[in-house]
Design an enzyme around this catalytic site. Structure first.
Site, PDB file in Angstrom:
ATOM      1  N   GLY A   1       0.838  -1.202   0.000  1.00  0.00           N
ATOM      2  CA  GLY A   1       0.000   0.000   0.000  1.00  0.00           C
ATOM      3  C   GLY A   1       0.865   1.241   0.000  1.00  0.00           C
ATOM      4  O   GLY A   1       2.009   1.212   0.469  1.00  0.00           O
TER       5      GLY A   1
ATOM      6  N   GLN B   1       3.126  10.056   1.155  1.00  0.00           N
ATOM      7  CA  GLN B   1       4.411   9.361   1.283  1.00  0.00           C
ATOM      8  C   GLN B   1       5.365   9.686   0.143  1.00  0.00           C
ATOM      9  O   GLN B   1       6.561   9.429   0.231  1.00  0.00           O
ATOM     10  CB  GLN B   1       4.193   7.841   1.331  1.00  0.00           C
ATOM     11  CG  GLN B   1       3.509   7.364   2.592  1.00  0.00           C
ATOM     12  CD  GLN B   1       3.360   5.863   2.584  1.00  0.00           C
ATOM     13  OE1 GLN B   1       2.385   5.330   2.088  1.00  0.00           O
ATOM     14  NE2 GLN B   1       4.357   5.163   3.118  1.00  0.00           N
TER      15      GLN B   1
ATOM     16  N   CYS C   1       5.806  -0.233   6.951  1.00  0.00           N
ATOM     17  CA  CYS C   1       5.454   0.932   6.152  1.00  0.00           C
ATOM     18  C   CYS C   1       6.670   1.319   5.317  1.00  0.00           C
ATOM     19  O   CYS C   1       7.789   1.305   5.827  1.00  0.00           O
ATOM     20  CB  CYS C   1       5.066   2.079   7.087  1.00  0.00           C
ATOM     21  SG  CYS C   1       4.595   3.588   6.235  1.00  0.00           S
ATOM     22  N   LEU C   2       6.434   1.659   4.042  1.00  0.00           N
ATOM     23  CA  LEU C   2       7.554   2.046   3.179  1.00  0.00           C
ATOM     24  C   LEU C   2       8.248   3.302   3.696  1.00  0.00           C
ATOM     25  O   LEU C   2       9.404   3.540   3.388  1.00  0.00           O
ATOM     26  CB  LEU C   2       7.079   2.245   1.737  1.00  0.00           C
ATOM     27  CG  LEU C   2       6.606   0.978   1.011  1.00  0.00           C
ATOM     28  CD1 LEU C   2       6.080   1.314  -0.375  1.00  0.00           C
ATOM     29  CD2 LEU C   2       7.722  -0.051   0.928  1.00  0.00           C
TER      30      LEU C   2
ATOM     31  N   HIS D   1      -4.571   1.677   7.380  1.00  0.00           N
ATOM     32  CA  HIS D   1      -3.203   2.192   7.522  1.00  0.00           C
ATOM     33  C   HIS D   1      -2.961   3.327   6.510  1.00  0.00           C
ATOM     34  O   HIS D   1      -2.422   4.378   6.858  1.00  0.00           O
ATOM     35  CB  HIS D   1      -2.241   1.014   7.317  1.00  0.00           C
ATOM     36  CG  HIS D   1      -0.784   1.368   7.219  1.00  0.00           C
ATOM     37  ND1 HIS D   1       0.176   0.795   8.023  1.00  0.00           N
ATOM     38  CD2 HIS D   1      -0.109   2.214   6.396  1.00  0.00           C
ATOM     39  CE1 HIS D   1       1.371   1.294   7.715  1.00  0.00           C
ATOM     40  NE2 HIS D   1       1.230   2.148   6.725  1.00  0.00           N
ATOM     41  N   GLU D   2      -3.405   3.117   5.259  1.00  0.00           N
ATOM     42  CA  GLU D   2      -3.169   4.129   4.217  1.00  0.00           C
ATOM     43  C   GLU D   2      -4.033   5.381   4.441  1.00  0.00           C
ATOM     44  O   GLU D   2      -3.571   6.495   4.242  1.00  0.00           O
ATOM     45  CB  GLU D   2      -3.449   3.543   2.824  1.00  0.00           C
ATOM     46  CG  GLU D   2      -2.608   2.327   2.439  1.00  0.00           C
ATOM     47  CD  GLU D   2      -1.126   2.498   2.699  1.00  0.00           C
ATOM     48  OE1 GLU D   2      -0.613   3.635   2.602  1.00  0.00           O
ATOM     49  OE2 GLU D   2      -0.469   1.489   3.022  1.00  0.00           O
TER      50      GLU D   2
ATOM     51  N   HIS E   1      -2.493   7.668   6.796  1.00  0.00           N
ATOM     52  CA  HIS E   1      -1.479   8.541   6.186  1.00  0.00           C
ATOM     53  C   HIS E   1      -2.110   9.845   5.683  1.00  0.00           C
ATOM     54  O   HIS E   1      -1.506  10.903   5.774  1.00  0.00           O
ATOM     55  CB  HIS E   1      -0.812   7.855   4.989  1.00  0.00           C
ATOM     56  CG  HIS E   1       0.321   6.937   5.345  1.00  0.00           C
ATOM     57  ND1 HIS E   1       1.464   7.363   5.984  1.00  0.00           N
ATOM     58  CD2 HIS E   1       0.490   5.604   5.143  1.00  0.00           C
ATOM     59  CE1 HIS E   1       2.285   6.336   6.150  1.00  0.00           C
ATOM     60  NE2 HIS E   1       1.720   5.250   5.651  1.00  0.00           N
TER      61      HIS E   1
HETATM   62 NI    NI Z   1       2.504   3.320   5.534  1.00  0.00          NI
END
Ligand code: NI
Length: 171
Positions: free
Chosen positions: A46, A51, A94-95, A136-137, A140
């Protein structure tokens, strides 16, 4: 190939609230596709627009098994309508928080309203890993990270590690 780059925490841009998309045009469509490609290249499941430094309410996701067919999903202005009272726990990463993981408890099922990359409106339910990933996304988009769901002690430990990683790897 796009010049998008994933922002690594701690970074003030990851704490901002993203703005709704007014018109789903070609720029948005291209951005979603670029986000999906950088997500796949980074082995993520995701990615949210903030991000990559774009403060717009856009999310891409693909929780399909590595050995099965790809299942890319693109979300414009996703909004959670309902959260189940039963909860599930997954180990999240998470990236933007590379090599860091923690168990997070979230509602098991969600109902979400969103538009796709063509501006079509959907109202859909998600469960399992997809429900967790989408929550989660969407976090963000509201300037929230998965470490905001764990103890302050654990969160601070992770943030300190990331500060070190950023110094040594020149992110
Ligand atoms: Ni993330």
């Amino acid at each position: 190939m796009s010049n998008l780059k994933i922002i690594i925490a701690p970074d003030p841009r990851l704490l901002e609230v993203s703005k709704p998309v007014k018109e789903v045009n070609n720029d948005i469509k291209n951005l979603l596709e670029d986000m999906l490609q950088i997500m796949y290249r980074s082995n993520g499941i995701g990615l949210a627009a903030p991000q990559v430094g774009v403060l717009k309410r856009l999310v891409v996701m693909d929780c399909s098994d590595k050995n099965t067919k790809k299942k890319p999903l693109k979300f414009v202005n996703p909004e959670i309508l309902n959260l189940s009272s039963d909860k599930s726990e997954f180990e999240e990463g998470c990236l933007s928080l590379p090599t860091q993981y923690a168990k997070v408890e979230r509602p098991s099922n969600i109902e979400v309203e969103y538009k796709d990359e063509n501006g079509n409106k959907y109202r859909k339910s998600f469960s399992g890993i997809e429900a967790t990933c989408l929550q989660h996304e969407i976090d963000h988009l509201n300037g929230k990270l998965f470490v905001d769901h764990i103890s302050k002690l654990k969160k601070n430990r992770i943030i300190k590690k990331l500060e070190k990683i950023k110094k040594t790897k020149n992110y």
